[in-house]
Design an enzyme around this catalytic site. Structure first.
Site, PDB file in Angstrom:
ATOM      1  CG  ASP A  85      -7.821   0.453   3.353  1.00 18.56           C
ATOM      2  OD1 ASP A  85      -8.570  -0.486   3.026  1.00 18.56           O
ATOM      3  OD2 ASP A  85      -6.580   0.421   3.222  1.00 18.56           O
ATOM      4  CE  LYS A 142      -3.819  -1.991   2.594  1.00 22.93           C
ATOM      5  NZ  LYS A 142      -4.867  -1.756   3.573  1.00 22.93           N
TER       6      LYS A 142
END
Ligand code: ATR
Length: 280
Positions: free
Chosen positions: A106, A47
């Site tokens: 997220d 990420k």
């Protein structure tokens, strides 16, 4: 959940998992692009690495400092960037250039899940957040951006909680942030540590310093097991509780919409998740 969603919408797409070593991430992204993939999801440790590997960063990825979703895009003759899937399959309208765009879904996942699963809006709430790793930092920033009234941060390694507090004070100067346990009740306690994944794990907080009846609601970002020791203790203390399945669902639903441009079939996705995770 994605494959169930593709089937429900009659899309001839599929979602596959690949294990990629960090040193191969760049090649893997280029390979997926060469093979006309619609997009990718990334997980730890990719990420953060992907921030420097994509051609464009959406506001969400810039804000949260991490990329969990990539979309492959093509530039039309009109100069506009569009999803690759929007170009004609027969090549009649081929893209003049290609790029990768990075997103982060997220952070929105948690606020949607809190609203849906605990009926809790964040604005004006006092929150105790456990954990200051990658997930903890992103959640702390999301809580701040949603205008919670006060934030308490607790982490095993206090220096990491201090760093998150410094970042929040810089970006959200009006929000009171304390590193340590609150002296009185909070509206919400969130566990963003990895404690609870294993049956033998200790609770992620010190009950002598913060007894659970002081939390009105408790959210555990862990979703397997469905009831972590923290959630069991919170239920026994009379708190409202939810696990992290909704967060997983909503980050996935947002990625689905980024890739397909269609509304995600949430009920179908939730059912597929529950079936695969809890074998229900
Ligand atoms: P993630 O991306 O899931 O947040 P991470 O960055 O490795 O993963 O963070 C894990 C979190 O769980 C951290 O808050 C970590 O505390 P430290 O910063 O002190 O490492 C916490 N954690 C993991 N194992 C723990 C343990 N045994 N006791 C207390 N906290 C723990």
């Amino acid at each position: 959940m994605h494959n169930a969603a593709f089937a429900a919408l009659g899309l001839d797409w599929c979602y596959l998992a690949f294990e990629v070593a960090p040193e191969h991430l760049r090649t893997a992204i280029e390979g997926a692009q060469a093979m006309n993939f619609a997009g990718l999801n990334l997980t730890v440790p990719h990420k953060i690495l992907a921030l420097d590997l994509v051609d464009a960063l959406d506001e969400s990825a810039r804000t949260w400092g991490a990329v969990n979703t990539i979309r492959f895009e093509g530039q039309g003759a009109d100069g506009q960037w569009r999803r690759l899937s929007e170009f004609a399959a027969d090549g009649a309208d081929a893209p003049v250039a290609r790029r990768t765009q990075g997103f982060n879904t997220d952070a929105d996942g948690i606020s949607r899940s809190l609203r849906e699963d605990l009926d809790l809006g964040l604005r004006g709430k006092r929150v105790l957040l456990l954990g200051a790793g990658g997930a903890g930092r992103a959640i702390a920033l999301k809580l701040a951006s949603e205008q919670v009234a006060e934030l308490f941060l607790v982490n095993r390694t206090q220096s990491k909680a201090d760093e998150v507090a410094v970042e929040i004070r810089l970006r959200f100067p009006a929000l009171p942030v304390t590193v340590g346990y609150p002296p009185d009740a909070v509206d919400l306690l969130i566990n963003a540590t990895s404690l609870g994944l294993k049956p033998a794990d200790a609770l992620p907080l010190d009950l002598d310093r913060f007894p659970l009846p002081r939390a009105r609601a408790v959210y555990d970002t862990i979703y397997r097991p469905a009831t972590t020791p923290l959630l069991a203790a919170a239920q026994a203390a009379g708190c409202r509780t939810a696990n992290g399945l909704g967060m997983l669902l909503h980050q996935g639903a947002a990625a689905f919409e980024i890739w397909t441009g269609r509304s995600a079939p949430l009920a179908v996705m939730r059912q597929a998740l529950e079936q695969s995770i809890y074998a229900r």
